[in-house]
Design a protein around this motif. Structure first.
Motif, mmCIF file in Angstrom:
data_model
loop_
_atom_site.group_PDB
_atom_site.id
_atom_site.type_symbol
_atom_site.label_atom_id
_atom_site.label_comp_id
_atom_site.label_asym_id
_atom_site.label_seq_id
_atom_site.Cartn_x
_atom_site.Cartn_y
_atom_site.Cartn_z
ATOM 1 N N LEU A 1 -7.100 1.002 -1.775
ATOM 2 C CA LEU A 1 -7.480 -0.360 -2.182
ATOM 3 C C LEU A 1 -8.364 -1.059 -1.140
ATOM 4 C CD1 LEU A 1 -4.126 -1.628 -3.762
ATOM 5 C CD2 LEU A 1 -6.209 -0.925 -4.965
ATOM 6 N N GLY A 2 -8.632 -0.376 -0.021
ATOM 7 C CA GLY A 2 -9.551 -0.926 0.973
ATOM 8 C C GLY A 2 -8.934 -1.336 2.296
ATOM 9 N N SER A 3 -7.632 -1.226 2.426
ATOM 10 C CA SER A 3 -6.967 -1.603 3.677
ATOM 11 C C SER A 3 -7.300 -0.621 4.799
ATOM 12 C CB SER A 3 -5.449 -1.623 3.497
ATOM 13 O OG SER A 3 -5.062 -2.623 2.605
ATOM 14 N N LYS A 4 -7.208 -1.122 6.010
ATOM 15 C CA LYS A 4 -7.276 -0.268 7.199
ATOM 16 C C LYS A 4 -5.869 -0.233 7.762
ATOM 17 C CE LYS A 4 -12.023 -1.258 8.556
ATOM 18 N NZ LYS A 4 -12.505 -2.477 7.953
ATOM 19 N N ILE A 5 -5.470 0.912 8.278
ATOM 20 C CA ILE A 5 -4.089 1.059 8.750
ATOM 21 C C ILE A 5 -3.738 0.012 9.800
ATOM 22 C CG2 ILE A 5 -4.389 2.791 10.577
ATOM 23 C CD1 ILE A 5 -1.880 3.896 8.343
ATOM 24 N N GLU A 6 -4.717 -0.371 10.639
ATOM 25 C CA GLU A 6 -4.433 -1.345 11.705
ATOM 26 C C GLU A 6 -4.246 -2.774 11.171
ATOM 27 O OE1 GLU A 6 -8.955 -0.527 11.809
ATOM 28 O OE2 GLU A 6 -7.121 0.670 11.624
ATOM 29 N N ASP A 7 -4.590 -3.020 9.910
ATOM 30 C CA ASP A 7 -4.395 -4.351 9.311
ATOM 31 C C ASP A 7 -3.068 -4.466 8.558
ATOM 32 O OD1 ASP A 7 -6.888 -5.151 10.246
ATOM 33 O OD2 ASP A 7 -7.907 -4.541 8.402
ATOM 34 N N SER B 1 8.299 13.564 -5.240
ATOM 35 C CA SER B 1 8.123 12.256 -5.876
ATOM 36 C C SER B 1 8.501 11.132 -4.920
ATOM 37 C CB SER B 1 8.979 12.177 -7.143
ATOM 38 O OG SER B 1 10.300 11.814 -6.810
ATOM 39 N N PRO B 2 8.114 9.889 -5.274
ATOM 40 C CA PRO B 2 8.497 8.742 -4.453
ATOM 41 C C PRO B 2 9.991 8.424 -4.495
ATOM 42 C CG PRO B 2 6.785 8.129 -6.050
ATOM 43 C CD PRO B 2 7.192 9.543 -6.343
ATOM 44 N N LYS B 3 10.775 9.325 -5.087
ATOM 45 C CA LYS B 3 12.232 9.211 -4.989
ATOM 46 C C LYS B 3 12.649 9.400 -3.526
ATOM 47 C CE LYS B 3 16.353 11.741 -6.602
ATOM 48 N NZ LYS B 3 16.792 12.816 -7.491
ATOM 49 N N TYR B 4 11.813 10.109 -2.773
ATOM 50 C CA TYR B 4 12.085 10.448 -1.378
ATOM 51 C C TYR B 4 11.248 9.582 -0.443
ATOM 52 C CZ TYR B 4 14.042 14.436 -3.782
ATOM 53 O OH TYR B 4 14.767 15.216 -4.633
ATOM 54 N N GLY B 5 11.903 9.065 0.600
ATOM 55 C CA GLY B 5 11.242 8.158 1.527
ATOM 56 C C GLY B 5 10.001 8.715 2.185
ATOM 57 N N ASN B 6 10.065 9.971 2.643
ATOM 58 C CA ASN B 6 8.893 10.513 3.334
ATOM 59 C C ASN B 6 7.687 10.622 2.396
ATOM 60 O OD1 ASN B 6 10.234 12.673 2.019
ATOM 61 N ND2 ASN B 6 9.427 14.164 3.461
ATOM 62 N N ILE B 7 7.923 10.832 1.127
ATOM 63 C CA ILE B 7 6.834 10.884 0.144
ATOM 64 C C ILE B 7 6.410 9.451 -0.226
ATOM 65 C CG2 ILE B 7 6.149 11.661 -2.170
ATOM 66 C CD1 ILE B 7 6.848 14.012 -0.285
ATOM 67 N N ALA B 8 7.392 8.585 -0.490
ATOM 68 C CA ALA B 8 7.117 7.210 -0.951
ATOM 69 C C ALA B 8 6.326 6.398 0.073
ATOM 70 C CB ALA B 8 8.425 6.497 -1.276
ATOM 71 N N ILE B 9 6.653 6.557 1.348
ATOM 72 C CA ILE B 9 5.961 5.783 2.382
ATOM 73 C C ILE B 9 4.521 6.260 2.534
ATOM 74 C CG2 ILE B 9 5.919 5.260 4.867
ATOM 75 C CD1 ILE B 9 9.063 5.233 4.673
ATOM 76 N N ASP B 10 4.324 7.575 2.599
ATOM 77 C CA ASP B 10 2.954 8.089 2.708
ATOM 78 C C ASP B 10 2.115 7.744 1.477
ATOM 79 O OD1 ASP B 10 2.966 9.048 5.292
ATOM 80 O OD2 ASP B 10 3.530 11.092 4.728
ATOM 81 N N LYS B 11 2.715 7.846 0.280
ATOM 82 C CA LYS B 11 1.972 7.513 -0.948
ATOM 83 C C LYS B 11 1.591 6.028 -0.964
ATOM 84 C CE LYS B 11 3.437 10.892 -4.435
ATOM 85 N NZ LYS B 11 2.193 11.434 -4.924
ATOM 86 N N LEU B 12 2.491 5.163 -0.492
ATOM 87 C CA LEU B 12 2.191 3.729 -0.457
ATOM 88 C C LEU B 12 1.075 3.434 0.541
ATOM 89 C CD1 LEU B 12 2.765 0.853 -1.406
ATOM 90 C CD2 LEU B 12 4.565 0.732 0.335
ATOM 91 N N ILE B 13 1.127 4.050 1.708
ATOM 92 C CA ILE B 13 0.049 3.875 2.695
ATOM 93 C C ILE B 13 -1.271 4.348 2.092
ATOM 94 C CG2 ILE B 13 -0.851 4.643 4.930
ATOM 95 C CD1 ILE B 13 2.165 4.760 5.855
ATOM 96 N N ASP B 14 -1.257 5.521 1.450
ATOM 97 C CA ASP B 14 -2.477 6.051 0.819
ATOM 98 C C ASP B 14 -3.021 5.088 -0.229
ATOM 99 O OD1 ASP B 14 -2.280 8.323 2.357
ATOM 100 O OD2 ASP B 14 -1.537 9.614 0.745
ATOM 101 N N ARG B 15 -2.134 4.501 -1.049
ATOM 102 C CA ARG B 15 -2.561 3.555 -2.086
ATOM 103 C C ARG B 15 -3.210 2.319 -1.452
ATOM 104 N NH1 ARG B 15 -0.043 2.815 -7.215
ATOM 105 N NH2 ARG B 15 0.380 5.019 -7.028
ATOM 106 N N MET B 16 -2.618 1.820 -0.364
ATOM 107 C CA MET B 16 -3.178 0.649 0.325
ATOM 108 C C MET B 16 -4.558 0.982 0.911
ATOM 109 S SD MET B 16 -1.091 -1.899 -0.105
ATOM 110 C CE MET B 16 -1.585 -3.078 1.149
ATOM 111 N N LEU B 17 -4.710 2.161 1.483
ATOM 112 C CA LEU B 17 -6.007 2.580 2.036
ATOM 113 C C LEU B 17 -7.030 2.728 0.914
ATOM 114 C CD1 LEU B 17 -4.860 5.179 4.735
ATOM 115 C CD2 LEU B 17 -5.401 2.760 5.048
#
Length: 156
Positions: free
Chosen positions: A78-84, A60-76
């Motif tokens: 929504l249409g974001s590119k990692i370089e932006d 779960s997002p209780k853990y940093g390694n999960i929370a950060i990857d899940k947030l990046i995935d959510r942003m992608l």
């Protein structure tokens, strides 16, 4: 501020939206990573309690390694590119006095965020981490602005 939808972010959760939101959270040893897309003007934030998922209970997002990857995935998603993307990191205060280095949860949470963001080439453009106080943060998802205030835990 009235044009913003408001959202309170609880520990072990994350939030991202294309709609402008004002997201509030309170941090002690927990860390919040705010991601902002400078091209699409959208943002997301997580609030995690412990650095690494040990593989035992739910990932779960209780853990940093999960929370950060899940947030990046959510942003992608929504249409974001990692370089932006750019990041702001908050929290990780040492709220309890302990001699054990393993107990330094705040420090370990901060280190994990910085390492994961560096590995994914997401620049950290601002941070307020560590110390002995908690923080209240307000994240504006459309501008990437974060307002934060140090909290004095000794006040009743």
């Amino acid at each position: 501020m009235s044009q913003y939808l408001q959202h309170f972010l609880y520990p072990s959760s994350l939030f991202a939206s294309k709609e402008p939101h004002l997201v509030k959270t309170i941090l002690g040893s927990c860390v919040a990573v705010c991601l902002w897309d400078s091209k699409l003007k959208i943002g997301g934030i997580n609030h995690y309690m412990l650095p690494n998922w040990n593989g035992n209970d739910l990932a779960s997002p209780k853990y940093g390694n999960i929370a950060i990857d899940k947030l990046i995935d959510r942003m992608l998603f929504l249409g974001s590119k990692i370089e932006d993307l750019q990041a702001k990191v908050f929290g990780g205060g040492e709220m309890m006095q302990t001699g054990s280095s393993k107990a330094k949860i705040g420090e370990r949470n901060i280190r994990l965020a910085m390492l994961m963001l560096e590995e994914r080439k997401i620049p950290v453009v601002a941070s307020s981490t560590g110390g002995r106080k908690g923080r209240k943060i307000i994240f504006f998802t459309d501008s990437g602005e974060v307002r934060h205030k140090l909290l004095d835990k000794n006040k009743d």
